[in-house]
Motif scaffolding. Sequence first.
Motif, mmCIF file in Angstrom:
data_model
loop_
_atom_site.group_PDB
_atom_site.id
_atom_site.type_symbol
_atom_site.label_atom_id
_atom_site.label_comp_id
_atom_site.label_asym_id
_atom_site.label_seq_id
_atom_site.Cartn_x
_atom_site.Cartn_y
_atom_site.Cartn_z
ATOM 1 N N ASP A 36 -5.697 9.183 6.308
ATOM 2 C CA ASP A 36 -5.371 7.853 5.766
ATOM 3 C C ASP A 36 -4.783 6.983 6.869
ATOM 4 O O ASP A 36 -4.497 7.456 7.971
ATOM 5 C CB ASP A 36 -4.411 7.968 4.567
ATOM 6 C CG ASP A 36 -3.177 8.824 4.848
ATOM 7 O OD1 ASP A 36 -3.173 9.592 5.842
ATOM 8 O OD2 ASP A 36 -2.228 8.746 4.052
ATOM 9 N N HIS A 58 1.143 7.320 -2.200
ATOM 10 C CA HIS A 58 0.479 7.070 -0.916
ATOM 11 C C HIS A 58 1.441 6.314 -0.010
ATOM 12 O O HIS A 58 2.182 5.463 -0.478
ATOM 13 C CB HIS A 58 -0.766 6.187 -1.036
ATOM 14 C CG HIS A 58 -1.517 6.321 -2.300
ATOM 15 N ND1 HIS A 58 -2.065 7.506 -2.713
ATOM 16 C CD2 HIS A 58 -1.838 5.398 -3.245
ATOM 17 C CE1 HIS A 58 -2.689 7.302 -3.876
ATOM 18 N NE2 HIS A 58 -2.552 6.049 -4.214
ATOM 19 N N TRP A 104 -6.754 13.870 1.828
ATOM 20 C CA TRP A 104 -7.751 13.428 2.801
ATOM 21 C C TRP A 104 -7.598 14.255 4.091
ATOM 22 O O TRP A 104 -7.631 13.732 5.207
ATOM 23 C CB TRP A 104 -7.561 11.921 3.090
ATOM 24 C CG TRP A 104 -7.347 11.146 1.807
ATOM 25 C CD1 TRP A 104 -8.255 10.983 0.809
ATOM 26 C CD2 TRP A 104 -6.157 10.458 1.378
ATOM 27 N NE1 TRP A 104 -7.702 10.242 -0.218
ATOM 28 C CE2 TRP A 104 -6.415 9.908 0.102
ATOM 29 C CE3 TRP A 104 -4.900 10.254 1.950
ATOM 30 C CZ2 TRP A 104 -5.455 9.171 -0.597
ATOM 31 C CZ3 TRP A 104 -3.955 9.519 1.239
ATOM 32 C CH2 TRP A 104 -4.238 8.994 -0.015
ATOM 33 N N VAL A 141 -5.208 4.117 -0.289
ATOM 34 C CA VAL A 141 -6.216 5.156 -0.532
ATOM 35 C C VAL A 141 -7.420 4.895 0.381
ATOM 36 O O VAL A 141 -8.085 3.881 0.230
ATOM 37 C CB VAL A 141 -6.692 5.118 -2.006
ATOM 38 C CG1 VAL A 141 -7.754 6.175 -2.267
ATOM 39 C CG2 VAL A 141 -5.514 5.282 -2.949
ATOM 40 N N PRO A 142 -7.693 5.784 1.321
ATOM 41 C CA PRO A 142 -8.868 5.551 2.174
ATOM 42 C C PRO A 142 -10.155 5.780 1.383
ATOM 43 O O PRO A 142 -10.188 6.594 0.454
ATOM 44 C CB PRO A 142 -8.717 6.601 3.274
ATOM 45 C CG PRO A 142 -7.902 7.686 2.677
ATOM 46 C CD PRO A 142 -6.996 7.038 1.659
ATOM 47 N N ASN A 162 0.813 -1.216 0.000
ATOM 48 C CA ASN A 162 0.000 0.000 0.000
ATOM 49 C C ASN A 162 0.848 1.268 0.000
ATOM 50 O O ASN A 162 0.325 2.369 -0.054
ATOM 51 C CB ASN A 162 -0.930 0.030 1.213
ATOM 52 C CG ASN A 162 -1.987 -1.038 1.113
ATOM 53 O OD1 ASN A 162 -2.378 -1.419 0.010
ATOM 54 N ND2 ASN A 162 -2.438 -1.530 2.244
ATOM 55 N N GLU A 168 -7.757 8.763 -5.157
ATOM 56 C CA GLU A 168 -6.287 8.657 -5.082
ATOM 57 C C GLU A 168 -5.628 9.999 -4.781
ATOM 58 O O GLU A 168 -4.503 10.053 -4.300
ATOM 59 C CB GLU A 168 -5.685 8.210 -6.414
ATOM 60 C CG GLU A 168 -6.214 7.022 -7.119
ATOM 61 C CD GLU A 168 -7.396 7.315 -8.025
ATOM 62 O OE1 GLU A 168 -8.489 7.586 -7.493
ATOM 63 O OE2 GLU A 168 -7.233 7.260 -9.254
ATOM 64 N N ASN A 222 0.150 4.649 2.747
ATOM 65 C CA ASN A 222 -0.574 3.455 3.220
ATOM 66 C C ASN A 222 -1.952 3.365 2.565
ATOM 67 O O ASN A 222 -2.977 3.267 3.231
ATOM 68 C CB ASN A 222 -0.687 3.459 4.749
ATOM 69 C CG ASN A 222 -1.019 2.068 5.298
ATOM 70 O OD1 ASN A 222 -1.119 1.111 4.535
ATOM 71 N ND2 ASN A 222 -1.205 1.961 6.607
#
Length: 449
Positions: free
Chosen positions: A218, A117, A269, A121-122, A92, A249, A119
């Motif tokens: 995230d 990212h 985010w 994509v939430p 991730n 993303e 960790n």
Amino acid sequence: MTNKKTLAQIFPDDIRHVAGNGLLDRRLFLKSSLALSSASFIADGAHAAGTEQPARPAWMNVPGEPFTPYGRPSGFEDEVARFPSPNRQLRNNGASWTPLHKLEGMITPNGLHYERHHNGVPRINPDEHELLVHGLVERPSFFSIENLLRYPLRSQICFVECGGNSNPGWNKSPSRAEAGYFHGLVSCSEWTGVPLSTVLAETGLDKKAKWLIADGADAFAMNISIPVEKAMEDAMLALYQNGERLRPENGYPLRLLLPGWEGVLNVKWLRALKAVEKPIMARNETARYTELLPSGKARMFTFTMEAKSLITSPSAGMVLNQGPGLYQVSGLAWSGRGRVKQVDVSVDGGKSWAPAELQTPVLEKAFTRFRIPWQWNGAPSMLKSRAIDETGYVQPERQQLINERGRHGFFHYNAIVTWHVDEDGSVTHTYDTDTAQPDNNGSIDTGWD
Ligand SMILES: Nc1nc2c(c(=O)[nH]1)N[C@H]1C(S)=C(S)[C@@H](COP(=O)(O)O)O[C@H]1N2
Ligand SMILES: [Mo]
């Protein structure tokens, strides 16, 4: 049956070499209206038409596809794709590159914006997402997405670039990757949102507040320090990307946008901004996204992305398979300090340079498309581009950058890129101005952690 005209016939007055090895006047196509009608004969592949009607293709004999709620690129364009390179242990974490070598113009389509990212994509329901502004403010407040959408929106076309973009350039061997998979941790979009200064005016900011700690929602719980000065100058709480809401993303439903500044500061985010007196010294501003210098000291808080440019076509992996003749050199330039003022192109390894045509409008902190025609004589050639921004900053040659910064910095690599065109038309990345070829060690860096 090719009815090919020589360049001199097409451009009787304008055919003029502006630099060594066949670079032509950047305005050649603009000047000659004749050129437009004759353009299809410039490329060797075009052939002259006879008097008979063309045969009716199969797709004219059946009704076409139905309407679609959300369009997708043609299936024949499947190769125009991001190049994902996740960390081997932590899938991730990693990045995916924009295929800059397959694109034209200055805007990156949303589905091709690079990704970085730490960790994954939430998946965020915008109705459950709020931005908390707190710390050294007079009225600590939560803002829902709906609240934010009530403020006057502003749009800006600008690039976002990871500080680690182009880092294979530090390697001893030239990279074997295509231009976008080497330099494509940068993309350019029209971003729309609320100026951060508007929201800070709502909450009030204590005079002692010098930094804002930005928090992402995230699983990495990304956090990083932003100077209040930049927040007030041109930072944006971005909600839209190229006219539609942000892609997951790229930070849906809310991201911080700091035009011209290193990607890592553009927290996706976004869930909180805390006004404080001092930077938090988070992992991504101390252990990462800093550059070790030859002196043994490390540069920190290197926010601005310096001017850079890159020829995207022709570029590594492509072949000038139409043989000697007229080609268009096309590329991108950008600067975190403002507008690109000039892009020089050389096709003789830097011995002589000519200014390329800049696509207008030239916007500050945005991709600037440059183009220049080149009459390739079929001999091995070295292609380079060099950006100069409105502050007078000149993109450095690789050796100059290494002399200044050593080679242990990893981040902020912005040296001039050289492509070698072989006699057979094949294009590869090279470092030197002789005909050295890349060896097998040049590979894409997958060391994201
Ligand atoms: N919350 C959060 N924000 C983040 C990151 C992240 O992993 N988490 N990565 C940062 C880094 S290092 C970069 S280069 C940019 C990448 O933005 P993009 O994925 O929209 O291209 O986002 C930054 N913002
Ligand atoms: Mo980054």
